[in-house]
Write a protein that holds these residues in place. Structure first.
Motif, PDB file in Angstrom:
ATOM      1  N   GLY A 147     -38.094   0.989   2.181  1.00 25.67           N
ATOM      2  CA  GLY A 147     -37.611   2.227   2.766  1.00 25.67           C
ATOM      3  C   GLY A 147     -36.837   2.078   4.064  1.00 25.67           C
ATOM      4  N   GLN A 148     -36.524   0.857   4.460  1.00 28.91           N
ATOM      5  CA  GLN A 148     -35.752   0.639   5.692  1.00 28.91           C
ATOM      6  C   GLN A 148     -34.255   0.601   5.372  1.00 28.91           C
ATOM      7  N   ARG A 149     -33.461   1.141   6.281  1.00 33.35           N
ATOM      8  CA  ARG A 149     -31.997   0.981   6.165  1.00 33.35           C
ATOM      9  C   ARG A 149     -31.649  -0.401   6.687  1.00 33.35           C
ATOM     10  N   VAL A 150     -30.936  -1.168   5.885  1.00 36.03           N
ATOM     11  CA  VAL A 150     -30.585  -2.534   6.250  1.00 36.03           C
ATOM     12  C   VAL A 150     -29.141  -2.821   5.874  1.00 36.03           C
ATOM     13  N   LEU A 151     -28.562  -3.761   6.595  1.00 36.89           N
ATOM     14  CA  LEU A 151     -27.331  -4.384   6.139  1.00 36.89           C
ATOM     15  C   LEU A 151     -27.768  -5.607   5.360  1.00 36.89           C
ATOM     16  N   HIS A 152     -27.440  -5.628   4.083  1.00 32.79           N
ATOM     17  CA  HIS A 152     -27.844  -6.705   3.191  1.00 32.79           C
ATOM     18  C   HIS A 152     -26.654  -7.642   2.994  1.00 32.79           C
ATOM     19  N   ALA A 153     -26.796  -8.850   3.520  1.00 33.14           N
ATOM     20  CA  ALA A 153     -25.722  -9.844   3.415  1.00 33.14           C
ATOM     21  C   ALA A 153     -26.177 -10.965   2.497  1.00 33.14           C
ATOM     22  N   HIS A 154     -25.283 -11.389   1.618  1.00 44.16           N
ATOM     23  CA  HIS A 154     -25.569 -12.545   0.765  1.00 44.16           C
ATOM     24  C   HIS A 154     -24.286 -13.338   0.560  1.00 44.16           C
ATOM     25  N   ILE A 155     -24.458 -14.609   0.204  1.00 42.58           N
ATOM     26  CA  ILE A 155     -23.302 -15.485   0.060  1.00 42.58           C
ATOM     27  C   ILE A 155     -23.616 -16.588  -0.940  1.00 42.58           C
ATOM     28  N   ASP A 156     -22.622 -16.951  -1.705  1.00 48.33           N
ATOM     29  CA  ASP A 156     -22.756 -18.062  -2.641  1.00 48.33           C
ATOM     30  C   ASP A 156     -22.374 -19.336  -1.889  1.00 48.33           C
ATOM     31  N   ALA A 157     -23.357 -19.877  -1.153  1.00 47.15           N
ATOM     32  CA  ALA A 157     -23.107 -21.054  -0.327  1.00 47.15           C
ATOM     33  C   ALA A 157     -24.410 -21.807  -0.125  1.00 47.15           C
ATOM     34  N   SER A 158     -24.296 -23.022   0.346  1.00 45.66           N
ATOM     35  CA  SER A 158     -25.451 -23.847   0.655  1.00 45.66           C
ATOM     36  C   SER A 158     -26.217 -23.253   1.827  1.00 45.66           C
ATOM     37  N   TYR A 159     -27.521 -23.469   1.833  1.00 44.46           N
ATOM     38  CA  TYR A 159     -28.342 -22.995   2.948  1.00 44.46           C
ATOM     39  C   TYR A 159     -27.949 -23.669   4.265  1.00 44.46           C
ATOM     40  N   LEU A 160     -27.191 -24.753   4.207  1.00 50.10           N
ATOM     41  CA  LEU A 160     -26.761 -25.435   5.427  1.00 50.10           C
ATOM     42  C   LEU A 160     -25.685 -24.660   6.179  1.00 50.10           C
ATOM     43  N   VAL A 161     -24.841 -23.945   5.456  1.00 53.76           N
ATOM     44  CA  VAL A 161     -23.778 -23.176   6.110  1.00 53.76           C
ATOM     45  C   VAL A 161     -24.020 -21.667   6.028  1.00 53.76           C
ATOM     46  N   ALA A 162     -24.954 -21.237   5.191  1.00 53.61           N
ATOM     47  CA  ALA A 162     -25.162 -19.811   4.952  1.00 53.61           C
ATOM     48  C   ALA A 162     -25.590 -19.011   6.178  1.00 53.61           C
ATOM     49  N   PRO A 163     -26.566 -19.469   6.991  1.00 51.46           N
ATOM     50  CA  PRO A 163     -27.027 -18.595   8.083  1.00 51.46           C
ATOM     51  C   PRO A 163     -25.913 -18.112   9.005  1.00 51.46           C
ATOM     52  N   ASP A 164     -25.050 -18.988   9.431  1.00 49.01           N
ATOM     53  CA  ASP A 164     -23.967 -18.581  10.328  1.00 49.01           C
ATOM     54  C   ASP A 164     -23.050 -17.574   9.642  1.00 49.01           C
ATOM     55  N   LYS A 165     -22.722 -17.808   8.393  1.00 50.41           N
ATOM     56  CA  LYS A 165     -21.848 -16.897   7.644  1.00 50.41           C
ATOM     57  C   LYS A 165     -22.523 -15.542   7.434  1.00 50.41           C
ATOM     58  N   LEU A 166     -23.825 -15.551   7.139  1.00 50.06           N
ATOM     59  CA  LEU A 166     -24.548 -14.299   6.913  1.00 50.06           C
ATOM     60  C   LEU A 166     -24.629 -13.457   8.180  1.00 50.06           C
ATOM     61  N   TYR A 167     -24.998 -14.086   9.288  1.00 48.09           N
ATOM     62  CA  TYR A 167     -25.124 -13.332  10.541  1.00 48.09           C
ATOM     63  C   TYR A 167     -23.769 -12.862  11.054  1.00 48.09           C
ATOM     64  N   THR A 168     -22.730 -13.646  10.858  1.00 47.45           N
ATOM     65  CA  THR A 168     -21.384 -13.213  11.229  1.00 47.45           C
ATOM     66  C   THR A 168     -20.983 -11.997  10.405  1.00 47.45           C
ATOM     67  N   GLY A 169     -21.283 -12.027   9.108  1.00 45.98           N
ATOM     68  CA  GLY A 169     -20.988 -10.894   8.234  1.00 45.98           C
ATOM     69  C   GLY A 169     -21.736  -9.638   8.636  1.00 45.98           C
ATOM     70  N   VAL A 170     -23.012  -9.786   8.982  1.00 46.60           N
ATOM     71  CA  VAL A 170     -23.824  -8.643   9.414  1.00 46.60           C
ATOM     72  C   VAL A 170     -23.249  -8.049  10.698  1.00 46.60           C
ATOM     73  N   LYS A 171     -22.931  -8.896  11.645  1.00 47.35           N
ATOM     74  CA  LYS A 171     -22.414  -8.418  12.937  1.00 47.35           C
ATOM     75  C   LYS A 171     -21.088  -7.669  12.755  1.00 47.35           C
ATOM     76  N   LYS A 172     -20.185  -8.234  11.946  1.00 49.99           N
ATOM     77  CA  LYS A 172     -18.886  -7.580  11.707  1.00 49.99           C
ATOM     78  C   LYS A 172     -19.065  -6.252  10.984  1.00 49.99           C
ATOM     79  N   ALA A 173     -19.971  -6.211   9.989  1.00 50.21           N
ATOM     80  CA  ALA A 173     -20.201  -4.970   9.245  1.00 50.21           C
ATOM     81  C   ALA A 173     -20.805  -3.905  10.147  1.00 50.21           C
ATOM     82  N   ALA A 174     -21.727  -4.295  11.019  1.00 48.83           N
ATOM     83  CA  ALA A 174     -22.337  -3.332  11.942  1.00 48.83           C
ATOM     84  C   ALA A 174     -21.282  -2.751  12.883  1.00 48.83           C
ATOM     85  N   GLU A 175     -20.404  -3.597  13.389  1.00 49.24           N
ATOM     86  CA  GLU A 175     -19.339  -3.114  14.273  1.00 49.24           C
ATOM     87  C   GLU A 175     -18.384  -2.199  13.519  1.00 49.24           C
ATOM     88  N   ALA A 176     -17.993  -2.599  12.317  1.00 49.72           N
ATOM     89  CA  ALA A 176     -17.036  -1.809  11.543  1.00 49.72           C
ATOM     90  C   ALA A 176     -17.602  -0.448  11.154  1.00 49.72           C
TER      91      ALA A 176
END
Length: 174
Positions: A119-148
């Motif tokens: 029941g929480q409102r969330v920005l749900h980010a996902h990516i088809d990438a390795s867990y080695l590069v995913a966190p930075d890409k996911l958090y960047t996506g969340v931050k940009k979506a929140a700003e937009a």
């Protein structure tokens, strides 16, 4: 001799670029505003302190080893209670394994459950990438979506790194 070094440097650069591309490093996260339909249960331990501290790494390795040994069934996951930028200095995180429920398996000594409620409102980010590069890409996506979308993040983030499938982050919004 300089030509050999130049050729070697170009070859190494191309090799790293191909490896980064294969890991999904050039992909962007897909982000959508959603309401969580189900609760997420994590079995793990809480950590508060420097993100670079060995104790944080120990908790991560412990959760990985318990999952690998079959003592906990589920996917690796975390709940961060502060923003990713500030967690580099001081992390407040529950480290563990996402489990199906709180009754089907016994917890290892020292482990507790934490709930990421439905029941929480969330920005749900996902990516088809390795867990080695995913966190930075996911958090960047969340931050940009929140700003937009002019959304305010509450600095609570659920990270989910499944064995099979796409890594994801759910960021709670106000």
């Amino acid at each position: 001799m300089n030509r050999i070094f130049l050729a070697l440097a170009l070859l190494l650069t191309a090799g790293f670029a191909v490896a980064y591309w294969r890991m999904g490093g050039f992909k962007a996260a897909t982000v959508a505003l959603e309401t969580t339909a189900k609760p997420y249960y994590l079995a793990g331990r809480y950590y508060e302190g420097p993100a670079q501290d060995e104790a944080f790494g120990d908790l991560t390795r412990e959760a990985y080893n318990l999952r690998k040994a079959g003592k906990l069934r589920g996917d690796f996951g975390n709940i961060f209670y502060n923003s990713p930028e500030s967690s580099r200095d001081s992390a407040r995180v529950f480290v563990g394994v996402l489990v199906a429920d709180t009754t089907s398996q016994q917890l290892p000594a020292g482990y507790r459950y934490r709930l990421f409620p439905a029941g929480q409102r969330v920005l749900h980010a996902h990516i088809d990438a390795s867990y080695l590069v995913a966190p930075d890409k996911l958090y960047t996506g969340v931050k940009k979506a929140a700003e937009a979308q002019k959304l305010t993040l509450q600095n609570v983030y659920l990270e989910h790194f499944p064995e099979q499938g796409e890594p994801e982050v759910l960021a709670v919004v106000k």
